[in-house]
Design a protein around this motif. Structure first.
Motif, PDB file in Angstrom:
ATOM      1  N   UNK A   1       0.844  -1.203   0.000  1.00 51.70           N
ATOM      2  CA  UNK A   1       0.000   0.000   0.000  1.00 51.70           C
ATOM      3  C   UNK A   1       0.878   1.251   0.000  1.00 51.70           C
ATOM      4  N   UNK A   2       1.959   1.192   0.803  1.00 51.32           N
ATOM      5  CA  UNK A   2       2.873   2.345   0.872  1.00 51.32           C
ATOM      6  C   UNK A   2       3.433   2.659  -0.511  1.00 51.32           C
ATOM      7  N   UNK A   3       3.859   1.589  -1.201  1.00 52.60           N
ATOM      8  CA  UNK A   3       4.458   1.759  -2.519  1.00 52.60           C
ATOM      9  C   UNK A   3       3.453   2.366  -3.499  1.00 52.60           C
ATOM     10  N   UNK A   4       2.236   1.810  -3.491  1.00 58.82           N
ATOM     11  CA  UNK A   4       1.191   2.292  -4.405  1.00 58.82           C
ATOM     12  C   UNK A   4       0.846   3.749  -4.122  1.00 58.82           C
TER      13      UNK A   4
ATOM     14  N   UNK B   1      14.710   2.906   0.662  1.00 60.11           N
ATOM     15  CA  UNK B   1      14.748   4.371   0.544  1.00 60.11           C
ATOM     16  C   UNK B   1      15.462   4.853  -0.721  1.00 60.11           C
ATOM     17  N   UNK B   2      16.471   4.092  -1.151  1.00 61.05           N
ATOM     18  CA  UNK B   2      17.228   4.460  -2.347  1.00 61.05           C
ATOM     19  C   UNK B   2      16.290   4.632  -3.551  1.00 61.05           C
ATOM     20  N   UNK B   3      15.352   3.696  -3.687  1.00 58.95           N
ATOM     21  CA  UNK B   3      14.407   3.764  -4.807  1.00 58.95           C
ATOM     22  C   UNK B   3      13.475   4.963  -4.658  1.00 58.95           C
ATOM     23  N   UNK B   4      12.977   5.160  -3.437  1.00 62.49           N
ATOM     24  CA  UNK B   4      12.092   6.295  -3.194  1.00 62.49           C
ATOM     25  C   UNK B   4      12.822   7.613  -3.431  1.00 62.49           C
TER      26      UNK B   4
END
Ligand code: ASP
Length: 231
Positions: free
Chosen positions: A41-44, A197-200
């Motif tokens: 859900x966080x990712x979406x 976090x790197x991706x975010x």
């Protein structure tokens, strides 16, 4: 001697992933497998909000000021400047790229030479979105139920924290700790999202940087329109 010191410390750094794994494991044990649904859900939510900002809110702002189709500019910003921001994960490192792009767009140098470096540290919409969503996510992981008032406080605190965030890789994460502290959420919960976090960071830096160019363009065009009207 300094090199030996660095080598001595490296083994501790190499063990860090195991520490993080331990923390995630503890969380999975205490929260059950529901944590993975929450991760999804966080990712979406993060990706959705960032895309909404980049392709709906930013274009609307550009349209209000310029009264023309904003999408060619949005895509150009993302292609020419967003790409380097995505890989460098640093707004500060992207300043020369943004300057070059403003020059190519024919903007007033007196204006963009001030607004781009300033925007690189102040205008961090991607970081603000990230800090809001991550704080709400971590509060939920702790079992806290947030009231509307608390959510509004998170939004205000995260926006202020994003203004103070440095334009360097991972700086948003450090400021996130401050937001968590302000909301009385245990700061060690940050470890749950530390691994991704790197991706975010790639996504939020990309969003941070594209807003700077569109802002420089809007203000320059708006000023020149105003001046023409006065003459
Ligand atoms: N890396 C981001 C930037 O330079 C800051 C952050 O970590 O949110 O814009």
């Amino acid at each position: 001697q300094r090199q030996m010191c660095i080598r001595d410390r490296r083994w501790i750094i190499n063990l860090a992933p195991f520490g993080i794994m331990g923390l995630v494991f503890t969380n999975v044990v205490s929260n059950g497998l529901a944590i993975f649904t929450q991760y999804g859900k966080l990712l979406l939510l993060l990706v959705g909000t960032m895309l909404f900002m980049a392709f709906v809110i930013n274009p609307i702002i550009i349209f209000i000021y310029l009264r023309c189709n904003p999408y060619p500019l949005v895509f150009r910003c993302l292609r020419e400047s967003g790409l380097t921001a995505f890989f460098t994960r640093s707004s500060a490192a992207n300043i020369p790229v943004n300057m070059a792009m403003c020059e190519k767009l024919g903007l007033d140098k007196d204006f963009y030479s001030v607004s781009i470096p300033l925007g690189a540290t102040i205008n961090m919409d991607g970081t603000a979105i990230y800090q809001c969503v991550a704080t709400i996510f971590l509060a939920t992981c702790c079992g806290m139920t947030l009231t509307l008032g608390q959510m509004v406080t998170i939004v205000v605190t995260a926006t202020l924290a994003s203004i103070g965030t440095a334009g360097t890789p991972g700086a948003g994460m450090i400021m996130l700790a401050m937001v968590l502290q302000a909301m009385n959420i245990p700061v060690d919960m940050i470890m749950i999202i530390y691994g991704v976090d790197r991706l975010f960071d790639m996504g939020r830096t990309c969003l941070n940087i594209t807003g700077d160019i569109s802002c420089a363009l809007c203000v320059t065009k708006w000023e020149s329109k105003k001046q023409t009207a006065v003459k």
